[in-house]
Design an enzyme around this catalytic site. Sequence first.
Site, mmCIF file in Angstrom:
data_model
loop_
_atom_site.group_PDB
_atom_site.id
_atom_site.type_symbol
_atom_site.label_atom_id
_atom_site.label_comp_id
_atom_site.label_asym_id
_atom_site.label_seq_id
_atom_site.Cartn_x
_atom_site.Cartn_y
_atom_site.Cartn_z
ATOM 1 N N HIS A 33 58.954 20.855 74.357
ATOM 2 C CA HIS A 33 59.462 19.481 75.154
ATOM 3 C C HIS A 33 60.900 19.782 75.740
ATOM 4 O O HIS A 33 61.236 19.236 76.303
ATOM 5 C CB HIS A 33 59.625 18.280 74.031
ATOM 6 C CG HIS A 33 58.320 18.067 73.627
ATOM 7 N ND1 HIS A 33 58.089 17.056 72.639
ATOM 8 C CD2 HIS A 33 57.034 18.220 73.926
ATOM 9 C CE1 HIS A 33 56.923 17.036 72.201
ATOM 10 N NE2 HIS A 33 56.008 17.759 73.172
ATOM 11 N N LYS A 66 55.782 6.584 66.131
ATOM 12 C CA LYS A 66 56.735 7.632 66.490
ATOM 13 C C LYS A 66 56.517 7.710 67.821
ATOM 14 O O LYS A 66 55.394 7.617 68.728
ATOM 15 C CB LYS A 66 56.105 9.175 66.010
ATOM 16 C CG LYS A 66 56.991 10.332 66.383
ATOM 17 C CD LYS A 66 56.333 11.416 65.753
ATOM 18 C CE LYS A 66 55.810 12.262 66.892
ATOM 19 N NZ LYS A 66 55.559 13.667 66.629
ATOM 20 N N ASP A 107 49.140 16.470 62.450
ATOM 21 C CA ASP A 107 49.004 15.872 63.885
ATOM 22 C C ASP A 107 47.860 16.857 64.456
ATOM 23 O O ASP A 107 46.762 16.337 64.439
ATOM 24 C CB ASP A 107 50.219 15.874 64.560
ATOM 25 C CG ASP A 107 50.299 15.982 66.145
ATOM 26 O OD1 ASP A 107 48.999 15.566 66.521
ATOM 27 O OD2 ASP A 107 51.203 16.330 66.662
ATOM 28 N N GLU A 139 60.767 18.690 67.262
ATOM 29 C CA GLU A 139 61.559 17.052 66.881
ATOM 30 C C GLU A 139 62.205 17.066 65.716
ATOM 31 O O GLU A 139 61.710 17.399 64.708
ATOM 32 C CB GLU A 139 60.151 16.229 66.920
ATOM 33 C CG GLU A 139 59.338 16.376 68.238
ATOM 34 C CD GLU A 139 58.307 15.488 68.129
ATOM 35 O OE1 GLU A 139 58.192 14.435 67.338
ATOM 36 O OE2 GLU A 139 57.252 15.808 68.630
ATOM 37 N N ASP A 189 59.329 17.384 62.990
ATOM 38 C CA ASP A 189 58.030 17.782 63.407
ATOM 39 C C ASP A 189 58.250 19.002 64.249
ATOM 40 O O ASP A 189 58.550 19.232 65.265
ATOM 41 C CB ASP A 189 57.356 16.931 64.512
ATOM 42 C CG ASP A 189 56.074 17.353 65.161
ATOM 43 O OD1 ASP A 189 55.660 18.362 64.616
ATOM 44 O OD2 ASP A 189 55.573 16.722 66.148
ATOM 45 N N GLU A 219 56.144 16.673 59.747
ATOM 46 C CA GLU A 219 54.854 16.691 60.490
ATOM 47 C C GLU A 219 54.508 18.107 60.913
ATOM 48 O O GLU A 219 55.496 18.905 61.321
ATOM 49 C CB GLU A 219 54.921 15.596 61.661
ATOM 50 C CG GLU A 219 53.672 15.608 62.437
ATOM 51 C CD GLU A 219 54.047 14.793 63.899
ATOM 52 O OE1 GLU A 219 54.943 14.061 63.679
ATOM 53 O OE2 GLU A 219 53.492 15.174 64.733
ATOM 54 N N HIS A 234 52.834 8.225 70.281
ATOM 55 C CA HIS A 234 52.992 8.457 71.760
ATOM 56 C C HIS A 234 52.626 10.059 72.048
ATOM 57 O O HIS A 234 52.340 10.552 71.058
ATOM 58 C CB HIS A 234 54.346 8.311 72.377
ATOM 59 C CG HIS A 234 55.530 9.248 71.690
ATOM 60 N ND1 HIS A 234 56.603 9.331 72.532
ATOM 61 C CD2 HIS A 234 55.306 10.017 70.816
ATOM 62 C CE1 HIS A 234 57.258 10.185 71.716
ATOM 63 N NE2 HIS A 234 56.641 10.603 70.623
ATOM 64 N N LYS A 293 46.868 9.695 67.416
ATOM 65 C CA LYS A 293 47.213 9.684 68.935
ATOM 66 C C LYS A 293 45.767 9.250 69.721
ATOM 67 O O LYS A 293 44.891 10.038 69.425
ATOM 68 C CB LYS A 293 47.698 11.113 69.536
ATOM 69 C CG LYS A 293 49.118 11.472 69.144
ATOM 70 C CD LYS A 293 49.113 13.127 69.208
ATOM 71 C CE LYS A 293 50.554 13.463 69.202
ATOM 72 N NZ LYS A 293 50.689 14.831 69.377
ATOM 73 N N GLU A 349 61.084 13.872 75.499
ATOM 74 C CA GLU A 349 60.956 12.547 74.795
ATOM 75 C C GLU A 349 62.281 11.709 74.539
ATOM 76 O O GLU A 349 62.377 10.875 73.509
ATOM 77 C CB GLU A 349 60.381 12.918 73.395
ATOM 78 C CG GLU A 349 58.942 13.344 73.450
ATOM 79 C CD GLU A 349 58.165 13.393 72.344
ATOM 80 O OE1 GLU A 349 58.773 13.373 71.068
ATOM 81 O OE2 GLU A 349 57.004 13.677 72.005
ATOM 82 N N SER A 374 52.232 20.150 73.556
ATOM 83 C CA SER A 374 51.889 20.938 72.369
ATOM 84 C C SER A 374 50.606 20.382 71.811
ATOM 85 O O SER A 374 50.737 19.927 70.605
ATOM 86 C CB SER A 374 53.055 20.697 71.476
ATOM 87 O OG SER A 374 53.051 19.532 70.673
HETATM 88 P P1 PGA Z 1 52.697 16.332 72.275
HETATM 89 O O1 PGA Z 1 53.796 16.176 71.178
HETATM 90 O O2 PGA Z 1 52.574 14.997 72.812
HETATM 91 O O3 PGA Z 1 53.372 17.254 73.186
HETATM 92 O O4 PGA Z 1 51.488 17.037 71.726
HETATM 93 C C1 PGA Z 1 53.891 15.350 70.245
HETATM 94 C C2 PGA Z 1 53.594 15.763 68.804
HETATM 95 O O5 PGA Z 1 53.364 17.103 68.749
HETATM 96 O O6 PGA Z 1 53.866 14.958 67.919
HETATM 97 ZN ZN ZN Z 2 53.493 16.485 66.455
#
Ligand code: PGA
Ligand code: ZN
Length: 442
Positions: free
Chosen positions: A165, A398, A322, A174, A252, A295, A375, A347, A215, A52
Amino acid sequence: MTELGKPAAGEATISDIHAREVLDSRGNPTLSVNVSVSNGAFAEASVPSGASTGAHEAIELRDGDAKRYGGKGVLHAVENVNGLIRTALVGTPVDQQRTIDGRLFELDGTPNKAKLGANALLGVSLASAHAAARSHGKELFSYLGGSSAVTLPVPMMNVINGGKHAEGALQFQECMIVPLGAPSLREAVRYGAEVFHQLGKLLKKKGFATTVGDEGGFAPPLRHIDEALGFIMDAIKSAGYKPGTDVALALDPAASEFYSGGKYQAIEGEAALSASGLIDLYERLCSQFPIVSIEDGLAEDDWDGWKELTARLGERLQLVGDDLFVTNVKFLKRGIDEGVANAILVKVNQIGTLSETIDCVRMAQTDEYATVISHRSGETGDTSIADIAVGLNAGQIKTGSLSRSDRVEKYNRLMAIEEMLGSAAKYPGAAVFARASRHAGL
Ligand code: PGA
Ligand code: ZN
């Protein structure tokens, strides 16, 4: 390094760089990069990959050759490392991370790393940092943070996976547990694992499959977020913990993924919501469940919605950007200036080099935005983010659920770091969320 930019005699310099194509946790290609140093030190790092992804992230270079890995091969990125980047960096002092990352930035020359690929750059950047730490006989976290790197991050653990996911599961990406009442990171991991196993038992009892998503969290085909949070609350209680005090909740939704035409399809089969309508939903959820963090509650380009979200919930909740900030100081600065969100998800592959990641964390910390090192949904066994979280005093991490080695390796590394730190180690627990509230003027 001398003033002329030549390494001083005896200085440890990069002697070789080598990348290869490997697989990530979803079975897609990614890069693994080795950096060798003139003093014999050697280190490896590999690169994660999102599903995503934010629209404004740095570009992950993929070959697009449909005959290999459905177009997802990374041989061009590998070639960029083994050719141009290797030639440019061999001979550079390995502990000059700014010089290394600056050179990578220049070689690429685009605003979003589209030419050489953020995946190519990040592999080199991280492997260089690991090699430099080894050269100095240090652990990465202490190489990055020195003697002040003693704070273990509070984890947000993704125990119910949905969205991109886990196809066919919940719309929200999430549902996480936050063991903020634990006295140490080691105990936080135990709290998390015990709740995770109780959750599995409860889902099984109700006839749901206990297969997991990308995840490592369960991925039951639940339609309504209330059902998911209800299961998690029961799991916390049956594991013997007090919801909110020992273990809190975090979400999230990854709202960019269900935003279209100015509306949010937050719950399948129900009417799409306006930003205000979705904030109403969050407000209700927060009054019923002990949620401490949301998030990407709204879409990455819905800045007006985000302003409303921050105004209405920012005083009681951590609101994490994010996709909104994509670990980029340009977007974070806008957030700070406009009073949007009060925390940032960090990230490394969203921006592509360690130095730029550090700049982003420092900007957030200066303005009292909370920082969560994260991650990606596609991971490898690489545990750099655990060291980065401690080294930069991020306060939070996270890194997924309590199953699958691509997720638990990071927790295992954090437990090792905590043990190495001994009595100096600090686990901040609930205090990290108080900071988010203070920022919002509480
Ligand atoms: P992604 O998801 O690594 O698939 O972008 C993680 C997140 O959105 O926090
Ligand atoms: Zn996110």
